[in-house]
Design a protein around this motif. Sequence first.
Motif, PDB file in Angstrom:
ATOM      1  N   PRO A   1       0.796  -1.230   0.000  1.00  0.00           N
ATOM      2  CA  PRO A   1       0.000   0.000   0.000  1.00  0.00           C
ATOM      3  C   PRO A   1       0.830   1.281   0.000  1.00  0.00           C
ATOM      4  O   PRO A   1       0.387   2.297  -0.539  1.00  0.00           O
ATOM      5  CB  PRO A   1      -0.854  -0.123   1.267  1.00  0.00           C
ATOM      6  CG  PRO A   1      -0.190  -1.160   2.105  1.00  0.00           C
ATOM      7  CD  PRO A   1       0.450  -2.108   1.149  1.00  0.00           C
ATOM      8  N   LEU A   2       2.023   1.251   0.584  1.00  0.00           N
ATOM      9  CA  LEU A   2       2.856   2.454   0.587  1.00  0.00           C
ATOM     10  C   LEU A   2       3.359   2.807  -0.807  1.00  0.00           C
ATOM     11  O   LEU A   2       3.780   3.941  -1.051  1.00  0.00           O
ATOM     12  CB  LEU A   2       4.047   2.281   1.537  1.00  0.00           C
ATOM     13  CG  LEU A   2       3.732   2.098   3.017  1.00  0.00           C
ATOM     14  CD1 LEU A   2       5.021   2.102   3.831  1.00  0.00           C
ATOM     15  CD2 LEU A   2       2.797   3.186   3.531  1.00  0.00           C
ATOM     16  N   TYR A   3       3.312   1.840  -1.720  1.00  0.00           N
ATOM     17  CA  TYR A   3       3.797   2.053  -3.085  1.00  0.00           C
ATOM     18  C   TYR A   3       2.652   2.110  -4.094  1.00  0.00           C
ATOM     19  O   TYR A   3       2.892   2.199  -5.301  1.00  0.00           O
ATOM     20  CB  TYR A   3       4.775   0.943  -3.480  1.00  0.00           C
ATOM     21  CG  TYR A   3       6.040   0.944  -2.658  1.00  0.00           C
ATOM     22  CD1 TYR A   3       7.220   1.517  -3.133  1.00  0.00           C
ATOM     23  CD2 TYR A   3       6.058   0.389  -1.385  1.00  0.00           C
ATOM     24  CE1 TYR A   3       8.379   1.528  -2.369  1.00  0.00           C
ATOM     25  CE2 TYR A   3       7.208   0.388  -0.612  1.00  0.00           C
ATOM     26  CZ  TYR A   3       8.364   0.961  -1.107  1.00  0.00           C
ATOM     27  OH  TYR A   3       9.515   0.976  -0.338  1.00  0.00           O
ATOM     28  N   ALA A   4       1.424   2.081  -3.607  1.00  0.00           N
ATOM     29  CA  ALA A   4       0.266   2.031  -4.499  1.00  0.00           C
ATOM     30  C   ALA A   4       0.209   3.232  -5.438  1.00  0.00           C
ATOM     31  O   ALA A   4      -0.047   3.096  -6.637  1.00  0.00           O
ATOM     32  CB  ALA A   4      -1.021   1.934  -3.684  1.00  0.00           C
ATOM     33  N   ALA A   5       0.443   4.413  -4.898  1.00  0.00           N
ATOM     34  CA  ALA A   5       0.307   5.629  -5.696  1.00  0.00           C
ATOM     35  C   ALA A   5       1.379   5.758  -6.776  1.00  0.00           C
ATOM     36  O   ALA A   5       1.215   6.524  -7.734  1.00  0.00           O
ATOM     37  CB  ALA A   5       0.339   6.857  -4.791  1.00  0.00           C
ATOM     38  N   SER A   6       2.475   5.008  -6.664  1.00  0.00           N
ATOM     39  CA  SER A   6       3.579   5.133  -7.619  1.00  0.00           C
ATOM     40  C   SER A   6       3.560   4.069  -8.718  1.00  0.00           C
ATOM     41  O   SER A   6       4.447   4.050  -9.573  1.00  0.00           O
ATOM     42  CB  SER A   6       4.918   5.062  -6.879  1.00  0.00           C
ATOM     43  OG  SER A   6       5.115   3.773  -6.304  1.00  0.00           O
ATOM     44  N   GLN A   7       2.547   3.191  -8.709  1.00  0.00           N
ATOM     45  CA  GLN A   7       2.505   2.126  -9.710  1.00  0.00           C
ATOM     46  C   GLN A   7       2.006   2.650 -11.055  1.00  0.00           C
ATOM     47  O   GLN A   7       1.136   3.515 -11.115  1.00  0.00           O
ATOM     48  CB  GLN A   7       1.604   0.992  -9.237  1.00  0.00           C
ATOM     49  CG  GLN A   7       2.066   0.325  -7.957  1.00  0.00           C
ATOM     50  CD  GLN A   7       3.485  -0.208  -8.023  1.00  0.00           C
ATOM     51  OE1 GLN A   7       3.790  -1.114  -8.793  1.00  0.00           O
ATOM     52  NE2 GLN A   7       4.364   0.360  -7.205  1.00  0.00           N
ATOM     53  N   SER A   8       2.559   2.110 -12.128  1.00  0.00           N
ATOM     54  CA  SER A   8       2.138   2.493 -13.474  1.00  0.00           C
ATOM     55  C   SER A   8       0.824   1.819 -13.825  1.00  0.00           C
ATOM     56  O   SER A   8       0.527   0.730 -13.315  1.00  0.00           O
ATOM     57  CB  SER A   8       3.207   2.083 -14.502  1.00  0.00           C
ATOM     58  OG  SER A   8       4.439   2.714 -14.210  1.00  0.00           O
ATOM     59  N   PRO A   9       0.018   2.424 -14.686  1.00  0.00           N
ATOM     60  CA  PRO A   9      -1.231   1.787 -15.108  1.00  0.00           C
ATOM     61  C   PRO A   9      -0.969   0.388 -15.663  1.00  0.00           C
ATOM     62  O   PRO A   9       0.036   0.156 -16.357  1.00  0.00           O
ATOM     63  CB  PRO A   9      -1.748   2.723 -16.206  1.00  0.00           C
ATOM     64  CG  PRO A   9      -1.159   4.065 -15.863  1.00  0.00           C
ATOM     65  CD  PRO A   9       0.197   3.757 -15.298  1.00  0.00           C
ATOM     66  N   GLY A  10      -1.840  -0.560 -15.336  1.00  0.00           N
ATOM     67  CA  GLY A  10      -1.694  -1.925 -15.824  1.00  0.00           C
ATOM     68  C   GLY A  10      -0.831  -2.811 -14.958  1.00  0.00           C
ATOM     69  O   GLY A  10      -0.568  -3.967 -15.320  1.00  0.00           O
ATOM     70  N   ALA A  11      -0.401  -2.322 -13.787  1.00  0.00           N
ATOM     71  CA  ALA A  11       0.479  -3.116 -12.925  1.00  0.00           C
ATOM     72  C   ALA A  11      -0.193  -4.414 -12.488  1.00  0.00           C
ATOM     73  O   ALA A  11       0.452  -5.472 -12.453  1.00  0.00           O
ATOM     74  CB  ALA A  11       0.914  -2.304 -11.714  1.00  0.00           C
ATOM     75  N   VAL A  12      -1.462  -4.360 -12.144  1.00  0.00           N
ATOM     76  CA  VAL A  12      -2.159  -5.568 -11.699  1.00  0.00           C
ATOM     77  C   VAL A  12      -2.259  -6.584 -12.829  1.00  0.00           C
ATOM     78  O   VAL A  12      -2.071  -7.790 -12.608  1.00  0.00           O
ATOM     79  CB  VAL A  12      -3.564  -5.221 -11.162  1.00  0.00           C
ATOM     80  CG1 VAL A  12      -4.365  -6.489 -10.908  1.00  0.00           C
ATOM     81  CG2 VAL A  12      -3.452  -4.418  -9.885  1.00  0.00           C
ATOM     82  N   GLU A  13      -2.531  -6.118 -14.027  1.00  0.00           N
ATOM     83  CA  GLU A  13      -2.598  -7.026 -15.170  1.00  0.00           C
ATOM     84  C   GLU A  13      -1.250  -7.687 -15.420  1.00  0.00           C
ATOM     85  O   GLU A  13      -1.174  -8.885 -15.714  1.00  0.00           O
ATOM     86  CB  GLU A  13      -3.064  -6.272 -16.423  1.00  0.00           C
ATOM     87  CG  GLU A  13      -4.520  -5.849 -16.400  1.00  0.00           C
ATOM     88  CD  GLU A  13      -4.792  -4.636 -15.494  1.00  0.00           C
ATOM     89  OE1 GLU A  13      -3.819  -3.967 -15.072  1.00  0.00           O
ATOM     90  OE2 GLU A  13      -5.976  -4.383 -15.206  1.00  0.00           O
ATOM     91  N   ARG A  14      -0.179  -6.919 -15.281  1.00  0.00           N
ATOM     92  CA  ARG A  14       1.154  -7.500 -15.467  1.00  0.00           C
ATOM     93  C   ARG A  14       1.478  -8.480 -14.336  1.00  0.00           C
ATOM     94  O   ARG A  14       2.140  -9.503 -14.574  1.00  0.00           O
ATOM     95  CB  ARG A  14       2.201  -6.385 -15.551  1.00  0.00           C
ATOM     96  CG  ARG A  14       2.087  -5.570 -16.849  1.00  0.00           C
ATOM     97  CD  ARG A  14       3.235  -4.604 -17.023  1.00  0.00           C
ATOM     98  NE  ARG A  14       3.196  -3.493 -16.075  1.00  0.00           N
ATOM     99  CZ  ARG A  14       2.484  -2.381 -16.243  1.00  0.00           C
ATOM    100  NH1 ARG A  14       1.719  -2.228 -17.311  1.00  0.00           N
ATOM    101  NH2 ARG A  14       2.528  -1.406 -15.343  1.00  0.00           N
ATOM    102  N   LEU A  15       1.015  -8.186 -13.146  1.00  0.00           N
ATOM    103  CA  LEU A  15       1.202  -9.120 -12.036  1.00  0.00           C
ATOM    104  C   LEU A  15       0.463 -10.422 -12.309  1.00  0.00           C
ATOM    105  O   LEU A  15       1.003 -11.518 -12.081  1.00  0.00           O
ATOM    106  CB  LEU A  15       0.711  -8.495 -10.730  1.00  0.00           C
ATOM    107  CG  LEU A  15       0.759  -9.386  -9.478  1.00  0.00           C
ATOM    108  CD1 LEU A  15       2.178  -9.864  -9.193  1.00  0.00           C
ATOM    109  CD2 LEU A  15       0.196  -8.627  -8.273  1.00  0.00           C
TER     110      LEU A  15
END
Length: 266
Positions: free
Chosen positions: A65-79
């Motif tokens: 959660p501390l890094y949530a705001a810095s993730q690029s769009p599509g991070a969950v899909e790539r995960l």
Amino acid sequence: MLLTDTHCHLDFPDFDADRAAVLAAARARSVGRFIIPAVGEQNWSQVMALTNPAAGLYGALGIHPLYAASQSPGAVERLADLLATRPEGVIAIGECGLDRRSSVKQTGQLALFEAQLELAEQCCLPLLVHSVRANDTVASLLKRRRLPAGGIIHAFSGSLVQAERFWALGFCLGIGGTITYERANKTREAVAAMPWASLLLETDAPDMPLSGHQGERNTPAHLPEVLSTLAELKGVTAQQAAEQLAQNSVRLFPQMAAEGSGRGSN
């Protein structure tokens, strides 16, 4: 006696100068298995590079959660795509969750946590859950999902009522340096009252230093001190505690039973 540190950030730069020595020191104190959780897409590759089941090194991939705001769009899909390949030694999703401190950016936290809960459900992988000032919300979110693989509430520091609720949802409690502080009465009492099967050890290295080690870098070599405190709170010997905790680790992460003893040289 073989101990498992279920949450240690050995990929962090804090260990770049002496990672091999840190592992050797931990193994010399019977800490033979380590789970290294990611914090975001920026360190998935570092975590996977360290995983080596034959040496007792396992990984978890997720978005903290501390890094949530810095993730690029599509991070969950790539995960999701990465987890679908079943990387060797990756045995959990995390570190993920909610951090409701006022100083922490809330942008994207909830959506990313819910997306990772869905991934855990789809992949049937345990979760390593970060919950700070959010235990009730996290428990409510977990309850809405079918999460057969359960997981760990990392660095648990709540009440007995909260502990019992997480356990009823199929989640173990990650027990670390917090219990070594006598002032942590609420958590110490909760841990003492919980069934053995609900407990697992962790250090959160390099963070969460134990009492007597404030200001120092935490390492997995300190895990036996957490074990000793836990055994004292539960009224058993350290050996008895270690045997029960070993069973808990293998139950939640069955890959550990089938793979290396953790005595490797990685």
